[in-house]
Design a protein around this motif. Structure first.
Motif, PDB file in Angstrom:
ATOM      1  N   UNK A  32       0.481  -1.478   0.151  1.00 31.11           N
ATOM      2  CA  UNK A  32      -0.219   0.259  -0.097  1.00 31.11           C
ATOM      3  C   UNK A  32       0.811   0.759  -0.239  1.00 31.11           C
ATOM      4  N   UNK A  33       0.276   2.508  -0.400  1.00 30.20           N
ATOM      5  CA  UNK A  33       0.502   3.760  -0.775  1.00 30.20           C
ATOM      6  C   UNK A  33       0.349   4.294   1.241  1.00 30.20           C
ATOM      7  N   UNK A  34       1.638   4.394   1.210  1.00 29.17           N
ATOM      8  CA  UNK A  34       1.680   4.611   3.019  1.00 29.17           C
ATOM      9  C   UNK A  34       0.657   6.540   3.015  1.00 29.17           C
ATOM     10  N   UNK A  35       1.689   7.625   1.895  1.00 32.59           N
ATOM     11  CA  UNK A  35       1.152   8.575   2.087  1.00 32.59           C
ATOM     12  C   UNK A  35      -0.855   8.794   1.681  1.00 32.59           C
ATOM     13  N   UNK A  36      -0.927   7.642   0.808  1.00 28.89           N
ATOM     14  CA  UNK A  36      -2.622   7.738   0.321  1.00 28.89           C
ATOM     15  C   UNK A  36      -3.338   7.189   2.150  1.00 28.89           C
ATOM     16  N   UNK A  37      -2.513   7.096   2.603  1.00 29.51           N
ATOM     17  CA  UNK A  37      -3.814   6.668   3.783  1.00 29.51           C
ATOM     18  C   UNK A  37      -3.547   7.511   4.385  1.00 29.51           C
ATOM     19  N   UNK A  38      -2.379   8.733   4.709  1.00 28.25           N
ATOM     20  CA  UNK A  38      -2.797   9.722   5.235  1.00 28.25           C
ATOM     21  C   UNK A  38      -1.548   9.470   6.603  1.00 28.25           C
ATOM     22  N   UNK A  39      -0.259   8.657   5.991  1.00 24.62           N
ATOM     23  CA  UNK A  39       1.014   8.379   7.044  1.00 24.62           C
ATOM     24  C   UNK A  39       1.859   9.287   5.808  1.00 24.62           C
ATOM     25  N   UNK A  40       2.298  10.791   6.324  1.00 23.00           N
ATOM     26  CA  UNK A  40       3.174  11.321   5.127  1.00 23.00           C
ATOM     27  C   UNK A  40       4.929  10.349   6.478  1.00 23.00           C
ATOM     28  N   UNK A  41       5.118  10.109   7.427  1.00 22.91           N
ATOM     29  CA  UNK A  41       6.428  10.699   7.998  1.00 22.91           C
ATOM     30  C   UNK A  41       6.090   9.346   7.930  1.00 22.91           C
ATOM     31  N   UNK A  42       7.418   8.178   7.767  1.00 22.82           N
ATOM     32  CA  UNK A  42       8.095   7.037   8.365  1.00 22.82           C
ATOM     33  C   UNK A  42       9.360   7.097   8.324  1.00 22.82           C
ATOM     34  N   UNK A  43       9.672   6.617   9.494  1.00 24.18           N
ATOM     35  CA  UNK A  43      10.744   6.700  10.231  1.00 24.18           C
ATOM     36  C   UNK A  43      11.355   5.243  10.791  1.00 24.18           C
ATOM     37  N   UNK A  44      12.973   4.565  10.294  1.00 23.51           N
ATOM     38  CA  UNK A  44      13.329   3.761  10.672  1.00 23.51           C
ATOM     39  C   UNK A  44      13.771   4.298  12.328  1.00 23.51           C
ATOM     40  N   UNK A  45      14.234   3.250  13.569  1.00 22.89           N
ATOM     41  CA  UNK A  45      14.085   3.857  14.952  1.00 22.89           C
ATOM     42  C   UNK A  45      15.195   2.904  15.053  1.00 22.89           C
ATOM     43  N   UNK A  46      16.295   2.741  15.992  1.00 23.70           N
ATOM     44  CA  UNK A  46      16.925   2.371  16.338  1.00 23.70           C
ATOM     45  C   UNK A  46      17.319   1.820  17.776  1.00 23.70           C
ATOM     46  N   UNK A  47      16.867   1.296  19.140  1.00 20.51           N
ATOM     47  CA  UNK A  47      16.653   1.049  19.915  1.00 20.51           C
ATOM     48  C   UNK A  47      18.062   0.137  20.985  1.00 20.51           C
ATOM     49  N   UNK A  48      18.160   0.662  21.950  1.00 22.47           N
ATOM     50  CA  UNK A  48      19.568   0.072  22.418  1.00 22.47           C
ATOM     51  C   UNK A  48      18.763  -0.088  24.227  1.00 22.47           C
ATOM     52  N   UNK A  49      18.958  -1.931  24.278  1.00 18.42           N
ATOM     53  CA  UNK A  49      18.198  -1.701  25.692  1.00 18.42           C
ATOM     54  C   UNK A  49      18.833  -1.493  26.798  1.00 18.42           C
ATOM     55  N   UNK A  50      18.823  -1.815  27.809  1.00 23.98           N
ATOM     56  CA  UNK A  50      19.586  -1.751  28.841  1.00 23.98           C
ATOM     57  C   UNK A  50      20.222  -2.900  29.388  1.00 23.98           C
ATOM     58  N   UNK A  51      19.291  -3.737  28.762  1.00 22.99           N
ATOM     59  CA  UNK A  51      19.732  -5.362  29.476  1.00 22.99           C
ATOM     60  C   UNK A  51      19.714  -6.297  27.802  1.00 22.99           C
ATOM     61  N   UNK A  52      20.570  -7.023  28.015  1.00 22.74           N
ATOM     62  CA  UNK A  52      20.488  -8.201  26.529  1.00 22.74           C
ATOM     63  C   UNK A  52      19.241  -9.267  27.131  1.00 22.74           C
ATOM     64  N   UNK A  53      19.094  -9.498  28.067  1.00 23.40           N
ATOM     65  CA  UNK A  53      18.389 -10.982  28.509  1.00 23.40           C
ATOM     66  C   UNK A  53      17.221 -10.869  28.329  1.00 23.40           C
ATOM     67  N   UNK A  54      17.531 -12.580  28.071  1.00 22.25           N
ATOM     68  CA  UNK A  54      16.404 -13.056  27.471  1.00 22.25           C
ATOM     69  C   UNK A  54      14.795 -12.578  27.564  1.00 22.25           C
ATOM     70  N   UNK A  55      14.558 -12.159  29.360  1.00 19.37           N
ATOM     71  CA  UNK A  55      13.337 -11.140  29.471  1.00 19.37           C
ATOM     72  C   UNK A  55      12.924 -10.444  29.275  1.00 19.37           C
ATOM     73  N   UNK A  56      14.149  -9.785  29.021  1.00 19.75           N
ATOM     74  CA  UNK A  56      14.159  -8.685  28.194  1.00 19.75           C
ATOM     75  C   UNK A  56      14.065  -8.240  27.548  1.00 19.75           C
ATOM     76  N   UNK A  57      14.389  -8.817  26.254  1.00 19.36           N
ATOM     77  CA  UNK A  57      13.824  -8.655  25.051  1.00 19.36           C
ATOM     78  C   UNK A  57      13.013  -8.920  24.578  1.00 19.36           C
ATOM     79  N   UNK A  58      12.436 -10.274  24.869  1.00 20.62           N
ATOM     80  CA  UNK A  58      10.344 -10.806  25.627  1.00 20.62           C
ATOM     81  C   UNK A  58       9.871  -9.223  25.434  1.00 20.62           C
ATOM     82  N   UNK A  59       9.939  -8.867  26.628  1.00 20.01           N
ATOM     83  CA  UNK A  59       9.753  -7.466  27.009  1.00 20.01           C
ATOM     84  C   UNK A  59       8.726  -6.210  26.130  1.00 20.01           C
TER      85      UNK A  59
END
Length: 164
Positions: A59-86
Motif C-alpha cells: 500500500x501507498x502509506x501517503x495515500x492512507x495519511x501516513x506522511x512520515x516514515x521513520x527508522x528507529x534504532x533502540x538500545x536496551x539496558x539489558x540483553x537478557x531473554x526476559x528484557x528482549x521478550x518484554x
C-alpha cells in the motif's frame, strides 16, 4: 530452517508471484511453462513449506495519511531473554510500528514506523521511551525511497553469485 532445493520452475513461480501475487493459476502456469494442476500443486507446496510466507498488497502509506516514515534504532539496558521478550511484546502491540528487527552492533533493534505527521512521530518517540528496558533511541526520518525491490530469486541475474 532447512533450505530446500528448487528447480527452475519453482524459481520462475516464485519470481512471477513476487511480481504479481494475484496472478491466476492458469496464467502463472502458462508463464512458467507447465499446466495448471502441477502449477497449483507447486504453489501449495511452496506455501506449506514456508517459502511463500504471505501474499499481500503493498500500500501507498501517503495515500492512507501516513506522511512520515521513520527508522528507529533502540538500545536496551539489558540483553537478557526476559528484557528482549518484554520489549518485543510491547512493540508487537503497536500497529504503526510496522517492522521490528533484532540486530547486532550499537543497537539491539531497528524498527520501521509510520505517522501521519511530525508531531505524531514525536509522540511515537516518547512512546518508545516508555517501553520496557529502553536505554537509547535514535530516529531516522525517511526523506525518500531510492529502491524498493523484490527478493532476488536464485539463478536470476540479480541473485548473489550471478554474473552482473
Amino acid at each position: 530452517m532447512e533450505r530446500q532445493p528448487f528447480d527452475g520452475i519453482d524459481l520462475r513461480i516464485l519470481s512471477e508471484l513476487q511480481n504479481d501475487g494475484r496472478i491466476r493459476i492458469n496464467e502463472l502456469a502458462a508463464r512458467v511453462g507447465i499446466t495448471a494442476p502441477p502449477c497449483l500443486r507447486r504453489v501449495r507446496a511452496l506455501r506449506s513449506s514456508g517459502v511463500i510466507r504471505a501474499v499481500r498488497a503493498t500500500l501507498n502509506e501517503r495515500m492512507l495519511g501516513y506522511e512520515v516514515t521513520t527508522f528507529v534504532l533502540i538500545q536496551l539496558e539489558s540483553q537478557t531473554l526476559s528484557a528482549i521478550e518484554a520489549f518485543e511484546g510491547a512493540v508487537a502491540a503497536v500497529p504503526r510500528f510496522l517492522q521490528c528487527w533484532r540486530i547486532s552492533g550499537d543497537a539491539d533493534f531497528m524498527l520501521k514506523c509510520v505517522a501521519p505527521d511530525v508531531d505524531d512521530m514525536r509522540q511515537q518517540l516518547l512512546q518508545f521511551a516508555s517501553l520496557p528496558n529502553v536505554r537509547k533511541i535514535r530516529s531516522f526520518p525517511v526523506l525518500g525511497v531510492s529502491k524498493d525491490a523484490p527478493l532476488p530469486i536464485p539463478g536470476s541475474p540479480a541473485a548473489p553469485g550471478s554474473a552482473t
